[in-house]
Design an enzyme around this catalytic site. Structure first.
Site, PDB file in Angstrom:
ATOM      1  N   SER A  89       0.813  -1.212   0.000  1.00  0.00           N
ATOM      2  CA  SER A  89       0.000   0.000   0.000  1.00  0.00           C
ATOM      3  C   SER A  89       0.854   1.274   0.000  1.00  0.00           C
ATOM      4  CB  SER A  89      -0.950  -0.073   1.194  1.00  0.00           C
ATOM      5  OG  SER A  89      -2.089   0.659   0.912  1.00  0.00           O
ATOM      6  N   LYS A 112       4.202   2.064  -2.390  1.00  0.00           N
ATOM      7  CA  LYS A 112       4.632   3.249  -3.146  1.00  0.00           C
ATOM      8  C   LYS A 112       6.090   3.532  -2.753  1.00  0.00           C
ATOM      9  CE  LYS A 112       0.076   5.289  -1.884  1.00  0.00           C
ATOM     10  NZ  LYS A 112      -0.916   4.661  -2.680  1.00  0.00           N
ATOM     11  N   TRP A 149      -9.891   0.671  -5.562  1.00  0.00           N
ATOM     12  CA  TRP A 149      -9.323   1.970  -5.145  1.00  0.00           C
ATOM     13  C   TRP A 149      -7.889   2.094  -5.669  1.00  0.00           C
ATOM     14  CZ3 TRP A 149     -10.664   6.545  -3.469  1.00  0.00           C
ATOM     15  CH2 TRP A 149      -9.856   7.312  -2.621  1.00  0.00           C
ATOM     16  N   HIS A 195      -7.689  -5.583  -0.319  1.00  0.00           N
ATOM     17  CA  HIS A 195      -6.441  -4.863  -0.095  1.00  0.00           C
ATOM     18  C   HIS A 195      -5.747  -5.447   1.144  1.00  0.00           C
ATOM     19  CE1 HIS A 195      -4.031  -1.206  -0.394  1.00  0.00           C
ATOM     20  NE2 HIS A 195      -4.169  -1.012   0.899  1.00  0.00           N
TER      21      HIS A 195
HETATM   22  C1  GCU Z   1      -5.351   4.823   1.787  1.00  0.00           C
HETATM   23  C2  GCU Z   1      -4.734   5.613   0.642  1.00  0.00           C
HETATM   24  C3  GCU Z   1      -3.924   4.718  -0.285  1.00  0.00           C
HETATM   25  C4  GCU Z   1      -2.944   3.908   0.493  1.00  0.00           C
HETATM   26  C5  GCU Z   1      -3.624   3.177   1.617  1.00  0.00           C
HETATM   27  C6  GCU Z   1      -2.690   2.443   2.586  1.00  0.00           C
HETATM   28  O1  GCU Z   1      -6.341   3.984   1.302  1.00  0.00           O
HETATM   29  O2  GCU Z   1      -5.773   6.257  -0.038  1.00  0.00           O
HETATM   30  O3  GCU Z   1      -3.235   5.492  -1.239  1.00  0.00           O
HETATM   31  O4  GCU Z   1      -2.259   3.024  -0.352  1.00  0.00           O
HETATM   32  O5  GCU Z   1      -4.331   4.096   2.426  1.00  0.00           O
HETATM   33  O6  GCU Z   1      -1.520   2.725   2.643  1.00  0.00           O
HETATM   34  O7  GCU Z   1      -3.194   1.603   3.330  1.00  0.00           O
END
Ligand code: GCU
Length: 423
Positions: A263, A267, A354, A404
């Site tokens: 998540s 990144k 998402w 997720h």
């Molecule tokens: C939120 C955010 C995402 C991210 C995620 C996470 O949903 O919008 O961009 O990847 O958190 O890190 O759990």
């Protein structure tokens, strides 16, 4: 002169205050994806076509590094003078039912300004082999103690800070389903984890409680346009974990270091992998917007939403692309391409719309042109594979059913891929 100053201040204000639209509409309809032109990883901004590795490395790669640094994640400070000392806090030679030697190591960072900051690493080394082993490095979200039920794992130091800021779930073993240590160890991998808040708390109000004040150019006031965000700081932290493992852990094979993240940390690993060539494999799990997903598809989370909800993750210049993805002079496939000729792996989950699974796949696919320069194999077609049919070339990809998360299935795919590309 006065006018120029005023103008640039106004411009900075306009750009930094844009991108705060937490309520921007979100598209989940494929037919509403705008027609877009993807920048070509192999065409320079002056139009030069890249045909050789040398040209890529000398011209296009630095150009892209500059774009991602100045426009998305911010500039990583180079000469920091920050020193690290490591203290072995605890060792257990018989951890996880005898599978592993468990070490807990305190990192003490000291800046040239005399300020210090601490973080705690948890390391598992497989007991089944005396050889040099590859290592998977991965931050956890809520403390080392959440990754296992092993009761001598110490609570990460950022727990108190984050809990008083309202964050819950620092319970021992709470996240253990995301950490398949046993399988990794049985397969001959070491695993190293640290809580990402230990490096820099993930909260705009708490940034001064992390490692940031140790940096010589730290400024608490208005952020400059290309000032790094926390994704950059966490990526810096990944490199510090690599320093320790490479320099101090004789059982670790410093040439086989894998970095894995989920998540927001998925990144982070992409940016860490683009900058630090010691990471041989970079695994980005469900990373979505600002990670593997193509921004220009504007599907699922978009730049307005992410910069609105998490203004501290990116540099302020990124806000200029809020509700304006078409203007981006780059896209995320080029971030993945910066990892070549080392390996990149992207994973998606079917219910994680998402994060735009299709955009994540396409990004991995389009990074392939740079791998080809190195006579390496990217993903074979622009069609996403069906669920549970991983593609393991020099670039890897899979999509699984479910939400997720990080599952045992994801670990299995990652370990298969690492076996293939590292051995
Ligand atoms: C939120 C955010 C995402 C991210 C995620 C996470 O949903 O919008 O961009 O990847 O958190 O890190 O759990």
């Amino acid at each position: 002169m006065k006018h120029t100053l005023l103008l640039s201040a106004l411009l900075a204000w306009a750009v930094t205050s844009a991108g705060q639209n937490k309520n921007a509409p979100v598209n989940y309809d494929e037919s509403q994806v705008p027609t877009f032109e993807l920048p070509d990883a192999l065409t320079c901004s002056d139009g030069t076509r890249i045909k050789t590795r040398k040209q890529w490395e000398r011209k296009r790669r630095p150009e892209l590094m500059k774009l991602f640094s100045e426009q998305e994640y911010g500039l990583t400070p180079l000469q920091t003078g920050i020193r690290a000392k490591y203290e072995l806090v605890a060792t257990n030679n018989n951890a996880l039912g005898g599978l592993a030697t468990q070490k807990q190591v305190r990192f003490v960072f000291t800046g040239t300004n005399g300020r210090t900051h601490e973080a705690l690493l948890l390391l598992y080394l497989p007991n089944s082999t005396a050889k040099h082993v590859p290592v998977i490095i991965s931050y956890n979200f809520q403390g080392n103690q959440t990754t296992t039920l092993q009761d001598d794992v110490i609570f990460s130091p950022s727990k108190d800070l984050m809990q008083s800021a309202g964050s819950e779930k620092w319970v021992r073993g709470e996240e253990q389903s995301r950490w398949d240590y046993e399988t990794a160890l049985r397969r001959g991998y070491a695993v190293a984890t640290m809580c990402y808040h230990d490096i820099c708390p993930d909260s705009p109000d708490l940034l001064a409680q992390g490692v940031l004040p140790l940096f010589p150019d730290y400024n608490e006031g208005q952020r400059t346009l290309s000032e790094w965000g926390t994704i950059g700081v966490w990526a810096w932290g990944y490199s510090r974990i690599a320093d320790y493992l490479q320099k101090k852990e004789s059982r670790i094979d410093g040439k086989r270091m894998v970095v894995m993240g989920h998540s927001r940390l998925g990144k982070t690993v992409l940016w860490a992998g683009a900058q630090d060539k010691r990471f041989r494999v970079v695994i980005s799990n469900d990373s979505g917007c600002g990670g593997a997903a193509l921004s220009k598809r504007v599907f699922g989370e978009n730049i307005a939403r992410i910069t609105g909800n998490f203004p501290h993750w990116f540099c302020p210049a990124f806000n200029a692309y809020s509700e304006n993805e078409a203007a981006l002079p780059f896209d995320q496939h080029e971030l993945l391409a910066l990892i070549a000729p080392r390996h990149v792996y992207v994973a998606s989950a079917q219910d994680d719309q998402w994060a735009d699974p299709k955009g994540e796949y396409l990004s991995a696919y389009y990074a392939g042109s740079v791998y080809q320069l190195y006579r390496m194999k990217g993903l074979p077609q622009d069609q996403q594979p069906p669920v549970h049919q991983p593609l393991h070339y020099d670039v890897g990809y899979h999509i699984r059913t479910g939400r997720h998360d990080v599952t045992a299935y994801d670990w299995q795919c990652y370990l298969d891929f690492c076996d293939k590309v590292l051995n």
